[in-house]
Design a protein around this motif. Structure first.
Motif, PDB file in Angstrom:
ATOM      1  N   VAL A   1       0.873  -1.167   0.000  1.00 32.33           N
ATOM      2  CA  VAL A   1       0.000   0.000   0.000  1.00 32.33           C
ATOM      3  C   VAL A   1       0.908   1.215   0.000  1.00 32.33           C
ATOM      4  CG1 VAL A   1      -1.746   1.320   1.263  1.00 32.33           C
ATOM      5  CG2 VAL A   1      -1.785  -1.180   1.344  1.00 32.33           C
ATOM      6  N   CYS A   2       0.621   2.142  -0.870  1.00 25.13           N
ATOM      7  CA  CYS A   2       1.371   3.392  -0.882  1.00 25.13           C
ATOM      8  C   CYS A   2       0.365   4.525  -0.797  1.00 25.13           C
ATOM      9  CB  CYS A   2       2.202   3.514  -2.159  1.00 25.13           C
ATOM     10  SG  CYS A   2       3.294   4.955  -2.138  1.00 25.13           S
ATOM     11  N   ALA A   3       0.636   5.473   0.097  1.00 23.30           N
ATOM     12  CA  ALA A   3      -0.274   6.607   0.269  1.00 23.30           C
ATOM     13  C   ALA A   3       0.518   7.905   0.322  1.00 23.30           C
ATOM     14  CB  ALA A   3      -1.086   6.437   1.549  1.00 23.30           C
ATOM     15  N   PHE A   4      -0.086   8.930  -0.249  1.00 24.92           N
ATOM     16  CA  PHE A   4       0.468  10.278  -0.210  1.00 24.92           C
ATOM     17  C   PHE A   4      -0.603  11.194   0.334  1.00 24.92           C
ATOM     18  CE2 PHE A   4       0.564  14.500  -2.049  1.00 24.92           C
ATOM     19  CZ  PHE A   4       1.844  14.924  -1.704  1.00 24.92           C
ATOM     20  N   VAL A   5      -0.230  12.033   1.290  1.00 25.56           N
ATOM     21  CA  VAL A   5      -1.129  13.047   1.824  1.00 25.56           C
ATOM     22  C   VAL A   5      -0.467  14.402   1.618  1.00 25.56           C
ATOM     23  CG1 VAL A   5      -2.266  13.970   3.886  1.00 25.56           C
ATOM     24  CG2 VAL A   5      -2.100  11.493   3.551  1.00 25.56           C
ATOM     25  N   GLY A   6      -1.160  15.287   0.907  1.00 23.94           N
ATOM     26  CA  GLY A   6      -0.675  16.652   0.712  1.00 23.94           C
ATOM     27  C   GLY A   6      -1.334  17.575   1.721  1.00 23.94           C
ATOM     28  N   LEU A   7      -0.548  18.548   2.186  1.00 22.00           N
ATOM     29  CA  LEU A   7      -1.004  19.496   3.200  1.00 22.00           C
ATOM     30  C   LEU A   7      -0.924  20.924   2.671  1.00 22.00           C
ATOM     31  CD1 LEU A   7       1.097  18.020   6.138  1.00 22.00           C
ATOM     32  CD2 LEU A   7      -1.270  17.461   5.556  1.00 22.00           C
ATOM     33  N   VAL A   8      -1.730  21.802   3.221  1.00 19.31           N
ATOM     34  CA  VAL A   8      -1.647  23.225   2.897  1.00 19.31           C
ATOM     35  C   VAL A   8      -0.445  23.792   3.647  1.00 19.31           C
ATOM     36  CG1 VAL A   8      -2.804  25.467   3.005  1.00 19.31           C
ATOM     37  CG2 VAL A   8      -4.151  23.385   2.598  1.00 19.31           C
ATOM     38  N   ARG A   9       0.449  24.440   2.891  1.00 21.00           N
ATOM     39  CA  ARG A   9       1.630  25.063   3.497  1.00 21.00           C
ATOM     40  C   ARG A   9       1.315  26.503   3.906  1.00 21.00           C
ATOM     41  NH1 ARG A   9       3.512  23.031  -1.331  1.00 21.00           N
ATOM     42  NH2 ARG A   9       3.581  25.153  -2.140  1.00 21.00           N
ATOM     43  N   ASP A  10       2.115  27.029   4.820  1.00 20.30           N
ATOM     44  CA  ASP A  10       1.929  28.415   5.255  1.00 20.30           C
ATOM     45  C   ASP A  10       2.749  29.406   4.439  1.00 20.30           C
ATOM     46  OD1 ASP A  10       4.508  27.945   6.195  1.00 20.30           O
ATOM     47  OD2 ASP A  10       4.098  28.673   8.224  1.00 20.30           O
ATOM     48  N   ARG A  11       3.470  28.894   3.428  1.00 21.25           N
ATOM     49  CA  ARG A  11       4.271  29.752   2.552  1.00 21.25           C
ATOM     50  C   ARG A  11       4.213  29.207   1.132  1.00 21.25           C
ATOM     51  NH1 ARG A  11       6.476  33.431   5.205  1.00 21.25           N
ATOM     52  NH2 ARG A  11       7.873  34.228   3.621  1.00 21.25           N
ATOM     53  N   ASN A  12       4.251  30.115   0.170  1.00 25.75           N
ATOM     54  CA  ASN A  12       4.327  29.725  -1.234  1.00 25.75           C
ATOM     55  C   ASN A  12       4.997  30.860  -1.995  1.00 25.75           C
ATOM     56  OD1 ASN A  12       4.005  28.199  -3.572  1.00 25.75           O
ATOM     57  ND2 ASN A  12       1.972  29.004  -3.965  1.00 25.75           N
ATOM     58  N   GLU A  13       5.958  30.507  -2.801  1.00 26.82           N
ATOM     59  CA  GLU A  13       6.691  31.483  -3.603  1.00 26.82           C
ATOM     60  C   GLU A  13       7.239  32.615  -2.747  1.00 26.82           C
ATOM     61  OE1 GLU A  13       4.247  32.645  -6.910  1.00 26.82           O
ATOM     62  OE2 GLU A  13       4.054  30.579  -7.606  1.00 26.82           O
ATOM     63  N   GLY A  14       7.687  32.269  -1.535  1.00 24.96           N
ATOM     64  CA  GLY A  14       8.305  33.241  -0.638  1.00 24.96           C
ATOM     65  C   GLY A  14       7.345  34.076   0.182  1.00 24.96           C
TER      66      GLY A  14
END
Length: 161
Positions: free
Chosen positions: A41-54
């Motif tokens: 089983v392979c799983a990926f969970v993406g999260l909202v980051r507090d920074r983007n493009e600086g």
């Protein structure tokens, strides 16, 4: 009575686009339940980051085109199943207003072996990130801005050609 290698009937949809959060453990357990063929089983969970493009990101709002989005993701899963021999797949993508550290996406797959599972999961995520019809708007100290596709996402997609 079915044999131990019986493929279970799916009790959950392969694709969910929803505002509600998800439970990784419960989703993986449901995906692999009763399928003795599964060796990985392979799983990926993406999260909202507090920074983007600086820049600081206070929140992210996601929109989608109902019906079209799910159909697009189903097609991506179909391609991954064919290409990597996956037994099962589950994609959950959240929409609406999300905050930093919130879970935004789950891609989970099952396969006979780890290599197939790793590749299948990565393939689905790469195509999902680049081709599924979602629109993301970030709130930053400079105001709201739409998130454009990244060159790195296109490069990740290109390797599967």
């Amino acid at each position: 009575m079915p044999s131990p290698t019986h493929q279970p009937i799916a009790t959950q949809p392969r694709v969910s686009v929803q505002t509600a959060d998800f439970d990784l453990s419960a989703e993986v357990a449901a995906l692999r339940a009763g399928d003795a063929r599964v060796g990985a089983v392979c799983a990926f969970v993406g999260l909202v980051r507090d920074r983007n493009e600086g820049d600081a990101v206070a929140s992210m709002e996601l929109e989608h085109y109902p019906g079209m989005t799910e159909k697009s993701i189903e097609a991506i899963i179909d391609q991954a199943v064919e290409r990597f021999g996956l037994y099962g797949a589950r994609v959950i993508h959240r929409v609406g207003l999300l905050q930093p550290t919130d879970q935004i996406v789950l891609v989970a797959v099952t396969a006979a072996h780890r290599g197939m599972a790793y590749q299948g999961c990565e393939y689905v995520m790469d195509y999902l990130k680049s081709l599924a019809p979602f629109w993301k708007k970030e709130q930053t100290p400079q105001g709201a801005r739409w998130v454009d596709a990244r060159v790195s996402d296109e490069q990740a997609l290109a390797r599967w050609s």
